[in-house]
Write a protein that holds these residues in place. Structure first.
Motif, PDB file in Angstrom:
ATOM      1  N   THR A  15       0.825  -1.221   0.000  1.00  0.00           N
ATOM      2  CA  THR A  15       0.000   0.000   0.000  1.00  0.00           C
ATOM      3  C   THR A  15       0.857   1.268   0.000  1.00  0.00           C
ATOM      4  O   THR A  15       0.331   2.352  -0.247  1.00  0.00           O
ATOM      5  CB  THR A  15      -0.965   0.040   1.207  1.00  0.00           C
ATOM      6  N   SER A  55      -0.182  -4.079   3.590  1.00  0.00           N
ATOM      7  CA  SER A  55      -0.502  -2.760   4.158  1.00  0.00           C
ATOM      8  C   SER A  55       0.365  -2.419   5.350  1.00  0.00           C
ATOM      9  O   SER A  55       0.162  -1.401   5.995  1.00  0.00           O
ATOM     10  CB  SER A  55      -1.973  -2.719   4.574  1.00  0.00           C
ATOM     11  N   ASP A  95     -11.701  -5.217   5.202  1.00  0.00           N
ATOM     12  CA  ASP A  95     -12.911  -4.395   5.210  1.00  0.00           C
ATOM     13  C   ASP A  95     -14.099  -5.107   4.547  1.00  0.00           C
ATOM     14  O   ASP A  95     -15.250  -4.789   4.856  1.00  0.00           O
ATOM     15  CB  ASP A  95     -12.629  -3.040   4.544  1.00  0.00           C
ATOM     16  N   LEU A 114     -12.723  -0.182   7.646  1.00  0.00           N
ATOM     17  CA  LEU A 114     -11.807   0.511   6.736  1.00  0.00           C
ATOM     18  C   LEU A 114     -10.315   0.361   7.066  1.00  0.00           C
ATOM     19  O   LEU A 114      -9.486   1.078   6.515  1.00  0.00           O
ATOM     20  CB  LEU A 114     -12.176   2.004   6.667  1.00  0.00           C
ATOM     21  N   PRO A 116      -6.948  -1.043   6.339  1.00  0.00           N
ATOM     22  CA  PRO A 116      -6.435  -1.749   5.161  1.00  0.00           C
ATOM     23  C   PRO A 116      -5.811  -3.091   5.566  1.00  0.00           C
ATOM     24  O   PRO A 116      -5.447  -3.260   6.723  1.00  0.00           O
ATOM     25  CB  PRO A 116      -5.352  -0.808   4.607  1.00  0.00           C
ATOM     26  N   SER A 220     -15.681   4.952   9.578  1.00  0.00           N
ATOM     27  CA  SER A 220     -15.107   5.121   8.235  1.00  0.00           C
ATOM     28  C   SER A 220     -14.903   6.605   7.941  1.00  0.00           C
ATOM     29  O   SER A 220     -13.868   7.002   7.396  1.00  0.00           O
ATOM     30  CB  SER A 220     -16.017   4.509   7.169  1.00  0.00           C
ATOM     31  N   ARG A 223     -11.890   7.922   9.806  1.00  0.00           N
ATOM     32  CA  ARG A 223     -10.641   7.460   9.174  1.00  0.00           C
ATOM     33  C   ARG A 223     -10.351   8.245   7.903  1.00  0.00           C
ATOM     34  O   ARG A 223      -9.225   8.667   7.665  1.00  0.00           O
ATOM     35  CB  ARG A 223     -10.712   5.959   8.859  1.00  0.00           C
ATOM     36  N   VAL A 224     -11.396   8.430   7.079  1.00  0.00           N
ATOM     37  CA  VAL A 224     -11.195   9.148   5.811  1.00  0.00           C
ATOM     38  C   VAL A 224     -10.720  10.581   6.088  1.00  0.00           C
ATOM     39  O   VAL A 224      -9.867  11.114   5.376  1.00  0.00           O
ATOM     40  CB  VAL A 224     -12.495   9.126   4.968  1.00  0.00           C
ATOM     41  N   PRO A 228      -4.741   9.164   4.993  1.00  0.00           N
ATOM     42  CA  PRO A 228      -4.727   9.201   3.531  1.00  0.00           C
ATOM     43  C   PRO A 228      -5.193   7.877   2.927  1.00  0.00           C
ATOM     44  O   PRO A 228      -4.936   6.816   3.502  1.00  0.00           O
ATOM     45  CB  PRO A 228      -3.246   9.444   3.207  1.00  0.00           C
ATOM     46  N   ASP A 229      -5.874   7.942   1.795  1.00  0.00           N
ATOM     47  CA  ASP A 229      -6.365   6.739   1.114  1.00  0.00           C
ATOM     48  C   ASP A 229      -5.207   6.127   0.330  1.00  0.00           C
ATOM     49  O   ASP A 229      -4.678   6.756  -0.593  1.00  0.00           O
ATOM     50  CB  ASP A 229      -7.498   7.166   0.169  1.00  0.00           C
ATOM     51  N   SER A 231      -5.015   4.185  -1.994  1.00  0.00           N
ATOM     52  CA  SER A 231      -5.136   4.025  -3.450  1.00  0.00           C
ATOM     53  C   SER A 231      -4.718   5.316  -4.169  1.00  0.00           C
ATOM     54  O   SER A 231      -4.435   5.300  -5.365  1.00  0.00           O
ATOM     55  CB  SER A 231      -6.555   3.610  -3.840  1.00  0.00           C
ATOM     56  N   THR A 232      -4.649   6.435  -3.457  1.00  0.00           N
ATOM     57  CA  THR A 232      -4.172   7.672  -4.096  1.00  0.00           C
ATOM     58  C   THR A 232      -2.841   8.153  -3.503  1.00  0.00           C
ATOM     59  O   THR A 232      -2.004   8.686  -4.222  1.00  0.00           O
ATOM     60  CB  THR A 232      -5.219   8.810  -4.012  1.00  0.00           C
TER      61      THR A 232
END
Ligand code: EPU
Length: 337
Positions: A15, A55, A95, A114, A116, A220, A223-224, A228-229, A231-232
């Motif tokens: 990740t 992760s 998740d 959420l 990972p 969730s 966390r968001v 940081p996500d 995937s980006t």
């Protein structure tokens, strides 16, 4: 039939999104394939790395050995009055398991929404968040023992869980491969909203009697907003563990920094590493292609094309400054390869 591949890029398997190559790579879809793999004596001697969601690792070099990617799928459950045993293949995404339980109305893992990673890695780390740790819902797991080729069962006591710790990281490190995990959950709405951030968020949304689904949504959202996500923006969640110090050491720090974030534990006082790192001026700092996350200093990030070495050097600099300012040595939570 298993297939061993050579020189495989691991960029999509960690990740952090760091480029590194595995000399050999095998994907395991059924637990019996592990027995097949280890019939070949060369893999008993080889350097091995078991990969779930990738992760919790930082590649600082290529892996000159065999990477075993666990992709054992399947989730099922058995209800017995107010309890339910949910069994999941080690390769399921954590998740996805949480969503399965939330959708069925099984309580226990919603605070762990959420996170990972894979189900198989969850007991190794004893993952935890928002007042719940994996050990609170863990029933047992099944693991392949490499030396004997046998499948063994581990109940909760056998796993020796502690904060981000288990026997799989200690005495049995490298000796076993977890193939499935059983969780003991409740069919009743037994929710745990003791964590301040959850209560605040529920209040903000005017939710008075939260359901399991509400808790999952709120966790969730928290966390968001903080993390940081992957995937980006490549990252591995908390890079360091929250350090546990003696009462005596805590008292010394507290005299100077009475606002320090801390929690009382059975074996000392746990300090918030994110707070310590922020106090040293690292929060949101960009260093080359890496840095710390703007909303959570405990998370190191790959801003794009960072090498594992760059991230590692940043972590060294952070450890040094926290040591200088607080006399506390941070320990990495992420595995360095
Ligand atoms: N804090 C700061 N500055 C920061 C970050 C945090 O002052 O940059 C302070 C916060 O204000 C708060 C305290 O530190 O008072 C704790 O922060 P937070 O609630 O964000 O939790 P954490 O201790 O930093 C741990 C886990 C997380 C988990 C959260 C929520 C560890 C190493 N990390 O972080 O787990 O999501 O609690 O329960 O225990 C992970 O392991 O990868 C992970 C994300």
């Amino acid at each position: 039939m298993i297939q061993i591949h050579q020189n495989v890029s691991l960029k999509n398997f960690n990740t952090f999104g760091i480029e590194a190559y595995a000399r050999y790579f095998v994907e395991i879809n059924h637990k019996e394939e592990l027995a097949e793999l280890f019939l070949d004596p060369q893999w008993h001697q080889a350097n091995r790395l078991v990969l779930g969601g990738g992760s919790n690792m930082l590649f600082t070099q290529n892996f000159d050995g065999l990477v075993i990617r666990i992709n054992i799928r399947g989730i099922e459950h058995r209800i017995n009055h107010e309890t339910v045993i949910v069994e999941s293949g080690a390769g399921e995404i954590w998740d996805d398991l949480v969503n399965y339980c939330v959708d069925w109305g099984f309580a226990g893992v919603e605070n762990l929404s959420l996170i990972p990673g894979s189900v198989g890695a969850s007991p190794v780390q004893n993952i935890g968040a928002y007042g719940v740790e994996l050990k609170d819902v863990f029933e047992s797991c099944e693991a392949f023992e490499i030396a004997t080729g046998e499948f063994k069962h581990f109940d909760k006591a056998a796993c020796q869980f502690d904060y981000r710790e288990s026997i799989f990281k200690q005495k049995l490190k490298g000796k076993l491969i977890i193939v499935s995990v059983k969780f003991k959950l409740s069919t009743q709405e037994n929710i745990n909203i003791s964590y301040g951030a959850i209560t605040d968020e529920l209040q903000k949304r005017d939710i008075v009697n939260p359901t399991i689904k509400d808790v999952s949504i709120v966790v969730s959202a928290i966390r968001v907003s903080k993390l940081p996500d992957p995937s980006t923006i490549g990252n591995a969640g908390s890079f360091f563990k929250n350090p546990i110090v003696s009462k005596q050491q805590f008292d010394q720090i507290y005299q100077q920094f009475p606002e320090i974030s801390h929690y009382i534990m059975h074996n000392g006082i746990k300090l918030a590493a994110g707070w310590l790192i922020e106090q040293c001026g690292w929060k949101g700092k960009v260093v080359g292609h890496t840095g710390t996350w703007k909303n959570q200093a405990l998370v190191l990030v790959n801003h794009g094309n960072a090498s594992g070495d760059e991230v590692y050097h940043l972590s060294e600099a952070i450890i040094l400054s926290v040591k200088e300012k607080f006399e506390v040595t941070l320990e990495r939570e992420v595995n360095i390869i």
